[in-house]
Design a protein around this motif. Structure first.
Motif, PDB file in Angstrom:
ATOM      1  N   VAL A 148       0.840  -1.202   0.000  1.00  0.00           N
ATOM      2  CA  VAL A 148       0.000   0.000   0.000  1.00  0.00           C
ATOM      3  C   VAL A 148       0.876   1.254   0.000  1.00  0.00           C
ATOM      4  N   GLN A 149       1.985   1.222   0.758  1.00  0.00           N
ATOM      5  CA  GLN A 149       2.886   2.376   0.770  1.00  0.00           C
ATOM      6  C   GLN A 149       3.480   2.598  -0.617  1.00  0.00           C
ATOM      7  N   SER A 150       3.869   1.519  -1.295  1.00  0.00           N
ATOM      8  CA  SER A 150       4.411   1.641  -2.648  1.00  0.00           C
ATOM      9  C   SER A 150       3.367   2.207  -3.602  1.00  0.00           C
ATOM     10  N   GLU A 151       2.150   1.690  -3.514  1.00  0.00           N
ATOM     11  CA  GLU A 151       1.067   2.197  -4.359  1.00  0.00           C
ATOM     12  C   GLU A 151       0.807   3.668  -4.063  1.00  0.00           C
ATOM     13  N   PHE A 152       0.823   4.007  -2.781  1.00  0.00           N
ATOM     14  CA  PHE A 152       0.610   5.396  -2.377  1.00  0.00           C
ATOM     15  C   PHE A 152       1.680   6.304  -2.978  1.00  0.00           C
ATOM     16  N   GLU A 153       2.929   5.880  -2.885  1.00  0.00           N
ATOM     17  CA  GLU A 153       4.028   6.687  -3.427  1.00  0.00           C
ATOM     18  C   GLU A 153       3.887   6.836  -4.935  1.00  0.00           C
ATOM     19  N   ALA A 154       3.517   5.771  -5.614  1.00  0.00           N
ATOM     20  CA  ALA A 154       3.336   5.841  -7.070  1.00  0.00           C
ATOM     21  C   ALA A 154       2.211   6.804  -7.425  1.00  0.00           C
ATOM     22  N   VAL A 155       1.104   6.710  -6.712  1.00  0.00           N
ATOM     23  CA  VAL A 155      -0.039   7.596  -6.974  1.00  0.00           C
ATOM     24  C   VAL A 155       0.326   9.040  -6.641  1.00  0.00           C
ATOM     25  N   ARG A 156       1.068   9.230  -5.549  1.00  0.00           N
ATOM     26  CA  ARG A 156       1.475  10.582  -5.155  1.00  0.00           C
ATOM     27  C   ARG A 156       2.404  11.184  -6.211  1.00  0.00           C
ATOM     28  N   ARG A 157       3.355  10.380  -6.712  1.00  0.00           N
ATOM     29  CA  ARG A 157       4.250  10.875  -7.774  1.00  0.00           C
ATOM     30  C   ARG A 157       3.447  11.222  -9.025  1.00  0.00           C
ATOM     31  N   GLU A 158       2.496  10.363  -9.362  1.00  0.00           N
ATOM     32  CA  GLU A 158       1.653  10.628 -10.537  1.00  0.00           C
ATOM     33  C   GLU A 158       0.858  11.916 -10.347  1.00  0.00           C
ATOM     34  N   ARG A 159       0.299  12.092  -9.133  1.00  0.00           N
ATOM     35  CA  ARG A 159      -0.446  13.317  -8.835  1.00  0.00           C
ATOM     36  C   ARG A 159       0.460  14.536  -8.932  1.00  0.00           C
ATOM     37  N   ASP A 160       1.673  14.433  -8.409  1.00  0.00           N
ATOM     38  CA  ASP A 160       2.617  15.545  -8.484  1.00  0.00           C
ATOM     39  C   ASP A 160       2.950  15.883  -9.934  1.00  0.00           C
ATOM     40  N   ASP A 161       3.161  14.836 -10.750  1.00  0.00           N
ATOM     41  CA  ASP A 161       3.429  15.070 -12.173  1.00  0.00           C
ATOM     42  C   ASP A 161       2.247  15.761 -12.842  1.00  0.00           C
ATOM     43  N   LEU A 162       1.046  15.278 -12.552  1.00  0.00           N
ATOM     44  CA  LEU A 162      -0.147  15.893 -13.138  1.00  0.00           C
ATOM     45  C   LEU A 162      -0.324  17.326 -12.662  1.00  0.00           C
ATOM     46  N   THR A 163      -0.015  17.567 -11.402  1.00  0.00           N
ATOM     47  CA  THR A 163      -0.112  18.921 -10.857  1.00  0.00           C
ATOM     48  C   THR A 163       0.853  19.844 -11.591  1.00  0.00           C
ATOM     49  N   LYS A 164       2.082  19.379 -11.825  1.00  0.00           N
ATOM     50  CA  LYS A 164       3.056  20.185 -12.565  1.00  0.00           C
ATOM     51  C   LYS A 164       2.553  20.473 -13.975  1.00  0.00           C
ATOM     52  N   LYS A 165       2.001  19.443 -14.624  1.00  0.00           N
ATOM     53  CA  LYS A 165       1.487  19.638 -15.980  1.00  0.00           C
ATOM     54  C   LYS A 165       0.337  20.645 -15.974  1.00  0.00           C
ATOM     55  N   LEU A 166      -0.538  20.540 -14.973  1.00  0.00           N
ATOM     56  CA  LEU A 166      -1.648  21.490 -14.888  1.00  0.00           C
ATOM     57  C   LEU A 166      -1.138  22.905 -14.636  1.00  0.00           C
ATOM     58  N   GLU A 167      -0.116  23.039 -13.807  1.00  0.00           N
ATOM     59  CA  GLU A 167       0.464  24.360 -13.557  1.00  0.00           C
ATOM     60  C   GLU A 167       1.041  24.933 -14.844  1.00  0.00           C
ATOM     61  N   GLU A 168       1.716  24.090 -15.641  1.00  0.00           N
ATOM     62  CA  GLU A 168       2.255  24.536 -16.925  1.00  0.00           C
ATOM     63  C   GLU A 168       1.118  24.963 -17.852  1.00  0.00           C
ATOM     64  N   LYS A 169       0.059  24.182 -17.881  1.00  0.00           N
ATOM     65  CA  LYS A 169      -1.090  24.529 -18.724  1.00  0.00           C
ATOM     66  C   LYS A 169      -1.738  25.830 -18.249  1.00  0.00           C
ATOM     67  N   ASP A 170      -1.822  26.010 -16.932  1.00  0.00           N
ATOM     68  CA  ASP A 170      -2.369  27.263 -16.392  1.00  0.00           C
ATOM     69  C   ASP A 170      -1.519  28.454 -16.830  1.00  0.00           C
ATOM     70  N   LYS A 171      -0.186  28.281 -16.802  1.00  0.00           N
ATOM     71  CA  LYS A 171       0.702  29.359 -17.250  1.00  0.00           C
ATOM     72  C   LYS A 171       0.479  29.655 -18.728  1.00  0.00           C
ATOM     73  N   ASN A 172       0.326  28.595 -19.537  1.00  0.00           N
ATOM     74  CA  ASN A 172       0.064  28.788 -20.967  1.00  0.00           C
ATOM     75  C   ASN A 172      -1.273  29.500 -21.178  1.00  0.00           C
ATOM     76  N   ILE A 173      -2.272  29.116 -20.391  1.00  0.00           N
ATOM     77  CA  ILE A 173      -3.586  29.765 -20.506  1.00  0.00           C
ATOM     78  C   ILE A 173      -3.460  31.247 -20.146  1.00  0.00           C
ATOM     79  N   GLU A 174      -2.755  31.537 -19.050  1.00  0.00           N
ATOM     80  CA  GLU A 174      -2.569  32.937 -18.649  1.00  0.00           C
ATOM     81  C   GLU A 174      -1.838  33.717 -19.735  1.00  0.00           C
ATOM     82  N   LYS A 175      -0.822  33.097 -20.343  1.00  0.00           N
ATOM     83  CA  LYS A 175      -0.072  33.742 -21.426  1.00  0.00           C
ATOM     84  C   LYS A 175      -0.996  34.026 -22.613  1.00  0.00           C
ATOM     85  N   CYS A 176      -1.811  33.036 -22.974  1.00  0.00           N
ATOM     86  CA  CYS A 176      -2.741  33.211 -24.098  1.00  0.00           C
ATOM     87  C   CYS A 176      -3.774  34.290 -23.788  1.00  0.00           C
TER      88      CYS A 176
END
Length: 160
Positions: free
Chosen positions: A78-106
């Motif tokens: 469960v800890q391994s699964e949690f870490e994998a999901v947390r890393r995935e969430r962090d990656d998605l959060t970074k991607k969303l932040e990048e998309k938000d920056k692109n939206i603000e730029k546009c």
């Protein structure tokens, strides 16, 4: 005192870790063989019960250890699964932040271009108004020139 079994009289009483207390017996002297056999059978039964209790406790310990290992394994999984999901969430959060920056730029570019377009439309409207005024002035001048030319043709000379 010497017993019929060839040894000294002994106190066979001992406490087992199970709470069972064996009674003291004397192996010497005038006891009958049948009484001795009965006592030995009774002691064997007590020993059997004590060994069974120890075996049962050992089995419980093994089950507890197995359960502990299973829970530990499940926890690690469960800890391994949690870490994998947390890393995935962090990656998605970074991607969303990048998309938000692109939206603000546009949005910023849209606002800038919209403002430029509005200024150009305003400038174009002024230029059209100036052009219409200039055309009207040209028309008036043409009319004056025609009038003056007609007036001059009628009088013979044109003066400013």
């Amino acid at each position: 005192e010497e017993s019929s079994l060839g040894g000294n009289t002994a106190d066979l009483s001992m406490e087992l870790g199970t709470g069972l207390m064996l009674p003291s017996i004397s192996t010497g002297g005038g006891g009958s063989d049948e009484a001795m056999r009965q006592e030995i059978l009774r002691l064997h039964q007590l020993l059997s019960d004590a060994l069974q209790k120890v075996a049962s406790q050992s089995a419980e310990q093994i089950q507890d250890k197995d359960l502990f290992l299973k829970v530990s394994t499940d926890l690690s999984k469960v800890q391994s699964e949690f870490e994998a999901v947390r890393r995935e969430r962090d990656d998605l959060t970074k991607k969303l932040e990048e998309k938000d920056k692109n939206i603000e730029k546009c949005v910023s570019q849209i606002d800038t271009l919209t403002a430029k377009l509005e200024r150009q439309r305003a400038d174009q409207a002024l230029m059209e108004a100036d052009l219409q005024q200039s055309e009207a002035d040209v028309d008036k001048l043409l009319i004056k020139i025609e009038d003056l030319e007609r007036y001059g043709e009628g009088s013979g000379s044109v003066t400013d």
